[in-house]
Design a protein around this motif. Structure first.
Motif, PDB file in Angstrom:
ATOM      1  N   PHE A  19       0.887  -1.159   0.000  1.00 30.40           N
ATOM      2  CA  PHE A  19       0.000   0.000   0.000  1.00 30.40           C
ATOM      3  C   PHE A  19       0.923   1.206   0.000  1.00 30.40           C
ATOM      4  O   PHE A  19       2.063   1.081   0.412  1.00 30.40           O
ATOM      5  CB  PHE A  19      -0.869   0.042   1.256  1.00 30.40           C
ATOM      6  CG  PHE A  19      -1.942  -0.994   1.259  1.00 30.40           C
ATOM      7  CD1 PHE A  19      -2.977  -0.918   0.352  1.00 30.40           C
ATOM      8  CD2 PHE A  19      -1.915  -2.036   2.164  1.00 30.40           C
ATOM      9  CE1 PHE A  19      -3.970  -1.861   0.345  1.00 30.40           C
ATOM     10  CE2 PHE A  19      -2.912  -2.993   2.161  1.00 30.40           C
ATOM     11  CZ  PHE A  19      -3.941  -2.908   1.249  1.00 30.40           C
ATOM     12  N   VAL A  22       3.131   1.442   2.970  1.00 24.34           N
ATOM     13  CA  VAL A  22       3.103   0.251   3.824  1.00 24.34           C
ATOM     14  C   VAL A  22       3.360  -0.985   2.969  1.00 24.34           C
ATOM     15  O   VAL A  22       2.792  -1.127   1.897  1.00 24.34           O
ATOM     16  CB  VAL A  22       1.706   0.051   4.475  1.00 24.34           C
ATOM     17  CG1 VAL A  22       1.744  -1.068   5.492  1.00 24.34           C
ATOM     18  CG2 VAL A  22       1.203   1.338   5.067  1.00 24.34           C
ATOM     19  N   ALA A  24       2.341  -4.408   3.121  1.00 25.17           N
ATOM     20  CA  ALA A  24       1.387  -5.188   3.902  1.00 25.17           C
ATOM     21  C   ALA A  24       1.731  -6.676   3.894  1.00 25.17           C
ATOM     22  O   ALA A  24       1.486  -7.375   4.865  1.00 25.17           O
ATOM     23  CB  ALA A  24      -0.026  -4.969   3.381  1.00 25.17           C
ATOM     24  N   GLU A  43      -1.816 -10.881  14.620  1.00 27.50           N
ATOM     25  CA  GLU A  43      -2.422  -9.754  15.315  1.00 27.50           C
ATOM     26  C   GLU A  43      -3.087  -8.824  14.308  1.00 27.50           C
ATOM     27  O   GLU A  43      -2.890  -8.964  13.107  1.00 27.50           O
ATOM     28  CB  GLU A  43      -1.351  -8.997  16.104  1.00 27.50           C
ATOM     29  CG  GLU A  43      -0.772  -9.828  17.235  1.00 27.50           C
ATOM     30  CD  GLU A  43       0.035  -8.964  18.184  1.00 27.50           C
ATOM     31  OE1 GLU A  43      -0.484  -8.644  19.246  1.00 27.50           O
ATOM     32  OE2 GLU A  43       1.173  -8.616  17.844  1.00 27.50           O
ATOM     33  N   ASN A  44      -3.824  -7.856  14.810  1.00 27.05           N
ATOM     34  CA  ASN A  44      -4.419  -6.873  13.903  1.00 27.05           C
ATOM     35  C   ASN A  44      -3.327  -6.219  13.077  1.00 27.05           C
ATOM     36  O   ASN A  44      -2.290  -5.848  13.602  1.00 27.05           O
ATOM     37  CB  ASN A  44      -5.139  -5.778  14.688  1.00 27.05           C
ATOM     38  CG  ASN A  44      -6.550  -6.190  15.041  1.00 27.05           C
ATOM     39  OD1 ASN A  44      -6.980  -7.276  14.648  1.00 27.05           O
ATOM     40  ND2 ASN A  44      -7.236  -5.359  15.772  1.00 27.05           N
ATOM     41  N   GLY A  45      -3.570  -6.089  11.789  1.00 31.95           N
ATOM     42  CA  GLY A  45      -2.589  -5.451  10.936  1.00 31.95           C
ATOM     43  C   GLY A  45      -1.507  -6.394  10.443  1.00 31.95           C
ATOM     44  O   GLY A  45      -0.571  -5.976   9.778  1.00 31.95           O
ATOM     45  N   ALA A  46      -1.648  -7.681  10.757  1.00 30.03           N
ATOM     46  CA  ALA A  46      -0.626  -8.635  10.340  1.00 30.03           C
ATOM     47  C   ALA A  46      -0.699  -8.906   8.838  1.00 30.03           C
ATOM     48  O   ALA A  46       0.261  -9.380   8.243  1.00 30.03           O
ATOM     49  CB  ALA A  46      -0.774  -9.943  11.114  1.00 30.03           C
ATOM     50  N   GLY A  47      -1.847  -8.590   8.241  1.00 32.21           N
ATOM     51  CA  GLY A  47      -1.971  -8.788   6.801  1.00 32.21           C
ATOM     52  C   GLY A  47      -2.906  -9.910   6.393  1.00 32.21           C
ATOM     53  O   GLY A  47      -2.926 -10.313   5.235  1.00 32.21           O
ATOM     54  N   LYS A  48      -3.712 -10.386   7.329  1.00 32.27           N
ATOM     55  CA  LYS A  48      -4.623 -11.492   7.025  1.00 32.27           C
ATOM     56  C   LYS A  48      -5.639 -11.093   5.965  1.00 32.27           C
ATOM     57  O   LYS A  48      -5.791 -11.776   4.954  1.00 32.27           O
ATOM     58  CB  LYS A  48      -5.355 -11.935   8.301  1.00 32.27           C
ATOM     59  CG  LYS A  48      -4.437 -12.271   9.454  1.00 32.27           C
ATOM     60  CD  LYS A  48      -5.221 -12.662  10.697  1.00 32.27           C
ATOM     61  CE  LYS A  48      -6.057 -11.543  11.294  1.00 32.27           C
ATOM     62  NZ  LYS A  48      -5.324 -10.468  11.952  1.00 32.27           N
ATOM     63  N   SER A  49      -6.305  -9.982   6.222  1.00 33.72           N
ATOM     64  CA  SER A  49      -7.339  -9.553   5.261  1.00 33.72           C
ATOM     65  C   SER A  49      -6.717  -9.222   3.918  1.00 33.72           C
ATOM     66  O   SER A  49      -7.307  -9.500   2.862  1.00 33.72           O
ATOM     67  CB  SER A  49      -8.079  -8.334   5.796  1.00 33.72           C
ATOM     68  OG  SER A  49      -8.682  -8.622   7.017  1.00 33.72           O
ATOM     69  N   THR A  50      -5.535  -8.657   3.958  1.00 37.14           N
ATOM     70  CA  THR A  50      -4.872  -8.294   2.709  1.00 37.14           C
ATOM     71  C   THR A  50      -4.546  -9.548   1.900  1.00 37.14           C
ATOM     72  O   THR A  50      -4.759  -9.584   0.683  1.00 37.14           O
ATOM     73  CB  THR A  50      -3.588  -7.495   3.001  1.00 37.14           C
ATOM     74  OG1 THR A  50      -3.924  -6.384   3.826  1.00 37.14           O
ATOM     75  CG2 THR A  50      -2.948  -7.006   1.727  1.00 37.14           C
ATOM     76  N   TYR A  59      -7.241  -6.704  -4.324  1.00 33.48           N
ATOM     77  CA  TYR A  59      -5.953  -6.034  -4.480  1.00 33.48           C
ATOM     78  C   TYR A  59      -5.091  -6.854  -5.439  1.00 33.48           C
ATOM     79  O   TYR A  59      -5.237  -8.069  -5.543  1.00 33.48           O
ATOM     80  CB  TYR A  59      -5.203  -5.959  -3.136  1.00 33.48           C
ATOM     81  CG  TYR A  59      -5.908  -5.191  -2.054  1.00 33.48           C
ATOM     82  CD1 TYR A  59      -6.668  -4.057  -2.342  1.00 33.48           C
ATOM     83  CD2 TYR A  59      -5.808  -5.590  -0.723  1.00 33.48           C
ATOM     84  CE1 TYR A  59      -7.297  -3.343  -1.339  1.00 33.48           C
ATOM     85  CE2 TYR A  59      -6.439  -4.886   0.294  1.00 33.48           C
ATOM     86  CZ  TYR A  59      -7.183  -3.762  -0.025  1.00 33.48           C
ATOM     87  OH  TYR A  59      -7.803  -3.062   0.965  1.00 33.48           O
ATOM     88  N   GLN A  91     -14.157  -9.001   5.783  1.00 33.34           N
ATOM     89  CA  GLN A  91     -14.205  -8.566   7.186  1.00 33.34           C
ATOM     90  C   GLN A  91     -15.230  -7.457   7.389  1.00 33.34           C
ATOM     91  O   GLN A  91     -16.064  -7.529   8.276  1.00 33.34           O
ATOM     92  CB  GLN A  91     -12.824  -8.081   7.614  1.00 33.34           C
ATOM     93  CG  GLN A  91     -12.760  -7.682   9.074  1.00 33.34           C
ATOM     94  CD  GLN A  91     -11.334  -7.472   9.518  1.00 33.34           C
ATOM     95  OE1 GLN A  91     -10.416  -7.457   8.715  1.00 33.34           O
ATOM     96  NE2 GLN A  91     -11.147  -7.303  10.811  1.00 33.34           N
TER      97      GLN A  91
HETATM   98  N1  LIG Z   1      -6.621   0.076   2.018  1.00 36.93           N
HETATM   99  C1  LIG Z   1      -5.462   0.188   2.688  1.00 36.93           C
HETATM  100  N2  LIG Z   1      -4.638   1.235   2.478  1.00 36.93           N
HETATM  101  C2  LIG Z   1      -3.458   1.346   3.125  1.00 36.93           C
HETATM  102  N3  LIG Z   1      -3.007   0.476   4.034  1.00 36.93           N
HETATM  103  C3  LIG Z   1      -3.778  -0.594   4.307  1.00 36.93           C
HETATM  104  C4  LIG Z   1      -5.052  -0.792   3.665  1.00 36.93           C
HETATM  105  N4  LIG Z   1      -5.598  -1.928   4.132  1.00 36.93           N
HETATM  106  C5  LIG Z   1      -4.725  -2.422   5.022  1.00 36.93           C
HETATM  107  N5  LIG Z   1      -3.634  -1.624   5.145  1.00 36.93           N
HETATM  108  C6  LIG Z   1      -2.451  -1.884   5.993  1.00 36.93           C
HETATM  109  O1  LIG Z   1      -1.979  -3.146   5.677  1.00 36.93           O
HETATM  110  C7  LIG Z   1      -1.598  -3.851   6.838  1.00 36.93           C
HETATM  111  C8  LIG Z   1      -2.349  -5.165   6.935  1.00 36.93           C
HETATM  112  O2  LIG Z   1      -3.714  -4.930   7.163  1.00 36.93           O
HETATM  113  P1  LIG Z   1      -4.812  -6.085   7.208  1.00 36.93           P
HETATM  114  O3  LIG Z   1      -4.583  -7.044   6.123  1.00 36.93           O
HETATM  115  O4  LIG Z   1      -6.139  -5.428   7.258  1.00 36.93           O
HETATM  116  O5  LIG Z   1      -4.524  -6.778   8.614  1.00 36.93           O
HETATM  117  P2  LIG Z   1      -5.354  -7.880   9.412  1.00 36.93           P
HETATM  118  O6  LIG Z   1      -6.511  -8.284   8.607  1.00 36.93           O
HETATM  119  O7  LIG Z   1      -4.393  -8.961   9.668  1.00 36.93           O
HETATM  120  O8  LIG Z   1      -5.776  -7.213  10.694  1.00 36.93           O
HETATM  121  C9  LIG Z   1      -1.853  -2.905   7.994  1.00 36.93           C
HETATM  122  O9  LIG Z   1      -0.643  -2.286   8.295  1.00 36.93           O
HETATM  123  C10 LIG Z   1      -2.836  -1.923   7.450  1.00 36.93           C
HETATM  124  O10 LIG Z   1      -2.678  -0.678   8.076  1.00 36.93           O
END
Ligand SMILES: Nc1ncnc2c1ncn2[C@@H]1O[C@H](COP(=O)(O)OP(=O)(O)O)[C@@H](O)[C@H]1O
Ligand SMILES: [Mg+2]
Lengths: 510, 343
Positions: A19, A22, A24, A43-50, A59, A91
């Motif tokens: 991103f 970042v 991710a 943990e939150n922000g680990a990149g699971k959703s990404t 993406y 999510q």
């Molecule tokens: N749309 C976005 N734009 C910029 N940064 C993003 C976006 N979505 C997620 N991030 C960043 O990517 C990283 C992984 O996020 P995410 O996959 O949502 O984590 P998780 O689902 O594990 O909690 C985080 O640092 C988050 O801040």
């Protein structure tokens, strides 16, 4: 490759994803077997959703390969991934609130009549049947979606996903707003789908649920693949320590505080306080002059508890007492008046106002407390600002410097000063040292202890860093899945114990 | 009773009912106050006089429904460009009207394509993009001729005066076309995937994308439809005016937006009903009719009343939305407590 390749439906290899600013995902790996339920943890922000969104084409990865069912794929849109049999509940709720329940389930694949027109009657009947049979809910499917609460919307999103013919079903934190009964329903469906040979990716923060339903787990940390494990061979404590990136050592005691819990009155006491979906039936008290820690993984509900204390969230059940008398709280202003102060987690977003000077930032909360139109003489403002700049040793050229030009640690000190200026009885610090250099960090830790011991202030210290809690707190509440699991007192507090407690293997004596 | 009322307010059709009621009240008021007002022909005249506006409003409603700040400000200018093109083509060439009309429809589609292309692919604000094409089209109209150009083609004149008898009354060709457009648009929005897609992207574009809808295609199509409707409205307009002029259709986009909103379309997108927007046009028409029957008031009073109505409807929408949210919170709370809601 050692395993037989045709056991697997999916291989994601060397996945990178950026991103702006970042990274991710860094060289992430994910392997999914046919007919397994596989958890993705971190943990939150680990990149699971990404990772999930890279797989479903929301993406685009910058690097790496995705091998699905023996061939390489490059999904560009969610539609493409759906068409090849990947069905997803994202999510964030991904439905349209202005459409009816039935439409939300069938949009894009509506049943058709003779002329090719949408057959509403059949669609409504099918939706009703599907929700009844699969999810056990009976609702009016012709009402628009936003007529129903979030948990129901979640169930509807799940119904939509399981109803499409798919080979991989992805559920990204589907249970965060569900009750136990609804979760059971979901698990029943997942088991049924698994028996049909469908692979399921299940993301959840609830350890119980992971160990109940999943076969294997892949762990991510800061976008990096840590490993994949059979859950039956992975003790919870190991799972936690891999997620947090900290080895557990029994001798990990790094205390520098007097651990005695003061025998004083309660500043604030929660009795069975509930905030739906945020805080579960919490009973706790905070004594005058103690530093109390809230420990737990990111996303476990620590911040929500702090926000409830400060009146940002309102309880629906239970009672909150301040100095022994029950209070009803409607807004943070009420709590400020009761001399509670809250330094939020994300100072960039919620705390600092970059274009104001250090002085203005310091008097902000006081001003708000006194009323916006009450004038505070400039000399008084200067005096206050200088006092706190000196007390907290904030490094500024002078009090009129713009706060955005300070370093993170000094910004944080300004925020703390802002709240100290309101002379609180209870100071809540949510992740006060995140992203701050070691020196300042130690100073802030020391300040928390000093305020408690010398000024008899109560301090709530929230931190994901266990060492920090060990160094500052005389009592630690362990939070998991929005619930208090246990309390650690005095000498019990050590990194190892905290981690065990989070994993559910340590129950303290409280 | 209270529950019934509460549900009524929460129903998505509430705005439509209110608009319908308002129309009946206005028409009733006119009928009671003025001799000869209550006649089928006065009612049909509403369609005849407002046929161009109805067609244009249908188009603009698509853009508003599609959300994301969707709007098409270029429609009035397209109406003007269409009239002028028709007039100039028929003056300077020997082309048959039946060739000219498809040609101007193509112009409308082209303008819609330009709008849609910039809005979807460059993610530009619809307001700005269509403001741009609005100036462009007005400018092009003036390039064709600064002065009014009459249409004297006999065949075209016949077309313009074509009317159909219904009992003692009659209805013009333009009004018939407007009705057909309304019916088709209503069916498209209700019974096709595309139509539902328009609502979906208006409700939540992100969700719609995740659900696998082709958001960009739908949005592009919406602007093409609006452009097409504007050109078709322009043809209907030329049947009334039989001329082309740079000031034709001036401010028509605003009338169309007002009609759409009074008819229950939410400017945020995702909520609206074509028959409602037709009622929106008719309400404006009825006010104008009342004023002309009354005889002494200036026609500008229409604008004043419409302005007041617009404000009232926006306020009403806000209240209704608020009410819905409240209902939802109530539900959320009662389900959170797992206790049945008190009656
Ligand atoms: N749309 C976005 N734009 C910029 N940064 C993003 C976006 N979505 C997620 N991030 C960043 O990517 C990283 C992984 O996020 P995410 O996959 O949502 O984590 P998780 O689902 O594990 O909690 C985080 O640092 C988050 O801040
Ligand atoms: Mg996530």
């Amino acid at each position: 490759m050692q395993e037989k390749n045709d056991d697997y439906i999916l291989h994601m290899k060397n996945i990178d994803m950026f991103f702006p600013g970042v990274k991710a995902l860094k060289d992430a790996t994910f392997n999914l077997k046919k007919g397994e339920i596989h958890s993705l943890m971190g943990e939150n922000g680990a990149g699971k959703s990404t990772l999930v969104k890279v797989l479903t084409g929301v993406y685009q990865k910058t690097n790496g390969t995705i091998e699905y069912d023996g061939r390489l794929i490059e999904p560009k849109t969610p539609l493409e991934s759906q068409q090849i049999g990947i069905s997803t509940v994202y999510q964030e709720v991904n439905l349209c609130a202005n459409l009816t329940v039935a439409e939300n389930i069938y949009i894009g694949r509506e049943p058709r009549g003779k002329l090719g027109q949408i057959d509403w009657a059949t669609m409504n009947a099918n939706a009703k049947k599907l929700l009844h049979e699969e999810m056990g809910i009976d609702i009016d499917v012709t009402k628009v979606l936003n007529f129903y609460p979030v948990a129901m919307q979640q169930m509807i999103a799940i119904a939509r996903a399981v109803d499409t013919q798919c080979r991989i079903l992805i559920l990204d934190e589907p249970t965060s707003s569900l009750s136990d009964k609804e979760t059971e329903r979901l698990f029943a469906i997942m088991r049924k789908l698994k028996a049909q040979g469908i692979s399921i990716i299940f993301i959840s923060h609830f350890l119980e649920q992971i160990y109940t339903i999943c076969d294997r787990v892949t762990i991510l940390r800061d976008g990096v693949y840590i490993g994949e494990y059979d859950l039956k061979d992975l003790p919870r404590i190991q799972l936690i320590s891999k997620m947090m990136g900290k080895e557990v050592r029994e001798d990990d005691i790094e205390s520098n505080v007097d651990k005695s819990v003061p025998e004083e009155t309660d500043v604030i006491a929660f009795d069975h306080v509930t905030v739906p979906g945020k805080v579960k039936d919490l009973t706790m008290n905070i004594k005058k002059g103690e530093v109390i820690g809230l420990g737990g993984l990111l996303g476990s509900g620590r911040t929500e508890i702090a926000e409830t204390m400060f009146g940002i969230m309102q309880k629906t059940n239970g009672t909150i007492k301040i100095d022994g008398t029950e209070v009803s709280v409607k807004s943070p202003m009420d709590m400020m008046m009761k001399r509670i102060a809250f330094c939020p987690e994300d100072r960039k977003v919620q705390g600092i106002i970059g274009d104001l000077s250090v002085r203005e930032n310091i008097i902000l909360a006081m001003q708000a407390k006194a009323g916006m139109f009450k004038h505070m003489p400039r000399s008084k403002q200067n005096e206050l600002a200088d006092y706190y700049i000196k007390l907290l040793r904030i490094k500024v050229s002078d009090r009129e410097q713009l706060i955005k030009n300070l370093s993170g640690g000094n910004q944080q000190k300004v925020i703390i000063a802002r709240w100290l200026a309101t002379e609180p009885n209870l100071l809540i610090l949510d992740e006060p040292t995140r992203g701050i250099d070691v020196g300042t960090k130690t100073e802030i830790e020391g300040l928390a202890v000093k305020l408690a011991k010398e000024n008899r202030m109560s301090v709530v210290f929230i931190s994901g860093e266990m060492g920090e809690m060990v160094r500052t707190c005389s009592r630690v509440l362990i939070i998991r899945d929005h619930e208090k699991i246990t309390e650690l007192n005095g000498e019990e507090i050590s990194t190892a114990h905290i981690m065990q407690a989070i994993a559910g293997d340590y129950h303290g004596h409280a | 009773m209270r529950k019934f009322f509460s549900n009524l307010v929460a129903s998505p059709m509430f705005s439509f009912y209110v608009t319908g009621l308002l129309f009946i009240i206005l028409f009733g008021f006119g009928s009671v106050s003025f001799e000869g007002f209550f006649s089928p022909q006065v009612f049909l005249n509403l369609f005849i006089d407002n046929a161009p506006l109805i067609i244009v409003t249908v188009g603009i409603t698509f853009t508003i429904l599609s959300g994301g700040g969707g709007i098409d400000l270029s429609v009035g200018a397209v109406v003007s460009l269409t009239c002028m093109t028709l007039a100039v083509l028929m003056r300077d060439t020997t082309l048959s009207p039946y060739v000219c009309m498809p040609l101007v429809l193509l112009i409308g589609i082209a303008v819609g394509l330009i709008n849609g292309f910039f809005i979807t692919f460059f993610k530009l604000q619809p307001f700005i993009v269509t403001l741009g094409t609005m100036f462009l089209c007005r400018g092009l109209t003036a390039m064709l001729s600064r002065d009014s150009v009459g249409i004297s083609n006999e065949e075209y004149g016949n077309l313009a005066f074509t009317s159909f008898e219904i009992g003692d009354c009659f209805i013009s060709l333009g009004a018939c076309i407007a009705l057909v457009v309304v019916v088709i648009a209503t069916i498209v929005l209700r019974y096709t995937s595309f139509g539902r897609g328009v609502y979906a992207i208006g409700g939540n574009e992100q969700s719609a994308r995740l659900m696998g809808l082709r958001v960009d295609r739908i949005r592009l199509a919406v602007y093409v439809i609006s452009g097409f409707c504007a050109a078709l409205g322009g043809i209907a307009y030329s049947w009334i005016m039989l001329s082309g002029y740079t000031l034709h259709g001036l401010g028509m986009e605003m009338d169309a937006i007002a009609s759409s909103v009074i008819g229950g379309t939410q400017l945020m997108g995702g909520v609206g009903f074509i028959p409602g927007t037709v009622l929106g046009v008719m309400i404006q028409g009825t006010i104008l009719t009342i004023i002309s029957f009354q005889g002494t008031l200036s026609a500008w009073w229409t604008k004043i009343v419409v302005g007041i109505l617009l404000c009232l409807f926006i306020v009403m929408q806000a209240i209704v939305t608020e009410h819905r949210n409240k209902l939802m919170n109530l539900k959320a709370e009662s389900s959170g407590k797992k206790a049945p809601k008190k009656a």
